[in-house]
Design a protein around this motif. Structure first.
Motif, PDB file in Angstrom:
ATOM      1  N   GLN A 169      32.167  34.494  68.046  1.00 49.13           N
ATOM      2  CA  GLN A 169      31.033  35.380  68.293  1.00 49.13           C
ATOM      3  C   GLN A 169      30.738  35.384  69.790  1.00 49.13           C
ATOM      4  O   GLN A 169      30.258  34.402  70.341  1.00 49.13           O
ATOM      5  N   ILE A 226      36.354  32.934  63.625  1.00 51.77           N
ATOM      6  CA  ILE A 226      35.512  33.995  64.180  1.00 51.77           C
ATOM      7  C   ILE A 226      34.898  33.491  65.487  1.00 51.77           C
ATOM      8  O   ILE A 226      34.243  32.447  65.507  1.00 51.77           O
ATOM      9  N   THR A 268      35.043  36.267  57.294  1.00 49.47           N
ATOM     10  CA  THR A 268      34.331  34.995  57.493  1.00 49.47           C
ATOM     11  C   THR A 268      34.596  34.026  56.346  1.00 49.47           C
ATOM     12  O   THR A 268      34.321  32.829  56.477  1.00 49.47           O
ATOM     13  N   PRO A 301      27.599  38.555  56.894  1.00 44.66           N
ATOM     14  CA  PRO A 301      28.981  38.095  57.031  1.00 44.66           C
ATOM     15  C   PRO A 301      29.982  39.049  56.398  1.00 44.66           C
ATOM     16  O   PRO A 301      29.774  39.534  55.292  1.00 44.66           O
TER      17      PRO A 301
END
Length: 264
Positions: free
Chosen positions: A88, A86, A79, A75
């Motif tokens: 992803q 965030i 984060t 991380p």
């Protein structure tokens, strides 16, 4: 068309810049502080984070790295910032062993691009990779562009180098906004100005060092012709970026939202 003020000078990243200030085909320019692009964010300093939060009202990070990369790198500082979300959104197919990375994993085997066909000229290989992102993860591409439409502060898109995956997603966003093809290609190629610094950073990580050292130096260069030919392929095969996006659930409302966000 482009100037040095678009660079965002950070201590912990070397390829960060603003997608504002780029010309559109109808004579406008993209707005500053709406969408940013960068290389890996793992090494951001406290001052870097403060600059992104206070100077750019950063709210959303679009992380295009694979699940394996994210786990191996661990991380990053953002984060731990509650006000930043965030997202992803890997651009690689995450099937099989690439999703199950054990603590003692062989890092030489977890980077998905290493398994692509090694034959062919370097520029053709890059174009093939880029088309692969669209073929493998159209869902992530559309999701990334939709994050850019959010109105709660700026969005920052990144991968490892901020060159290939980031370059493709940013190019698509700029095309939707009506940015000239010349400016889109120039923004992609601009990463070359920071390439030496990018490679130094990545060679400091066990995740990337072996891969970088095993490839010819020129294979890392973001030649303008690569992006130009990639976009031309989308034009030929899908009738343009919007044609490809429409085939993956993108709507007219999405287009309006992204244009409103980038152009005001």
């Amino acid at each position: 068309m482009d100037d040095d003020s678009r660079w965002i000078e950070l201590d912990g990243a070397v390829n960060a810049r603003d997608l504002g200030g780029l010309p559109t085909t109808d004579g406008r320019t993209t707005r500053r502080g709406r969408v940013l692009r960068s290389d890996n964010l793992q090494d951001l300093t406290v001052a870097d984070v403060r600059l992104l939060l206070d100077g750019y009202a950063l709210k959303n990070v679009i992380d295009l790295r694979s699940d394996a990369e994210a786990r191996l790198e661990g991380p990053g500082p953002l984060t731990r910032v509650p006000s930043v979300t965030i997202h992803q959104l890997s651009l690689f197919s995450e099937g099989g062993r690439h999703t199950d990375v054990a603590a003692d994993v062989d890092v030489d085997k977890v980077l998905p691009w290493q398994e692509r066909d090694a034959d062919g000229a370097e520029q053709d290989r890059s174009i093939g990779h880029y088309l692969g992102y669209l073929a493998d993860r159209g869902d992530s591409v559309v999701a990334a562009l939709r994050v850019m439409t959010r109105t709660d502060g700026s969005a920052l898109v990144h991968c490892a180098a901020g060159k290939d995956r980031t370059g493709v997603v940013c190019a698509l966003a700029l095309d939707v906004a009506g940015v000239t093809r010349e400016a889109i290609v120039a923004d992609y190629a601009r990463t070359g100005e920071r390439l030496d610094a990018i490679l130094r950073r990545l060679r400091g990580s066990d995740t990337y060092a072996a891969d970088l050292d095993s490839r010819p130096a020129d294979s890392h260069q973001p030649h303008a012709a690569i992006m130009d030919k990639f976009l031309a392929r989308i034009d030929e095969e899908h009738g343009g970026i919007l044609g490809w996006l429409a085939g993956h659930g993108w709507t007219d409302d999405d287009t309006r939202a992204l244009r409103d966000r980038l152009l005001g």
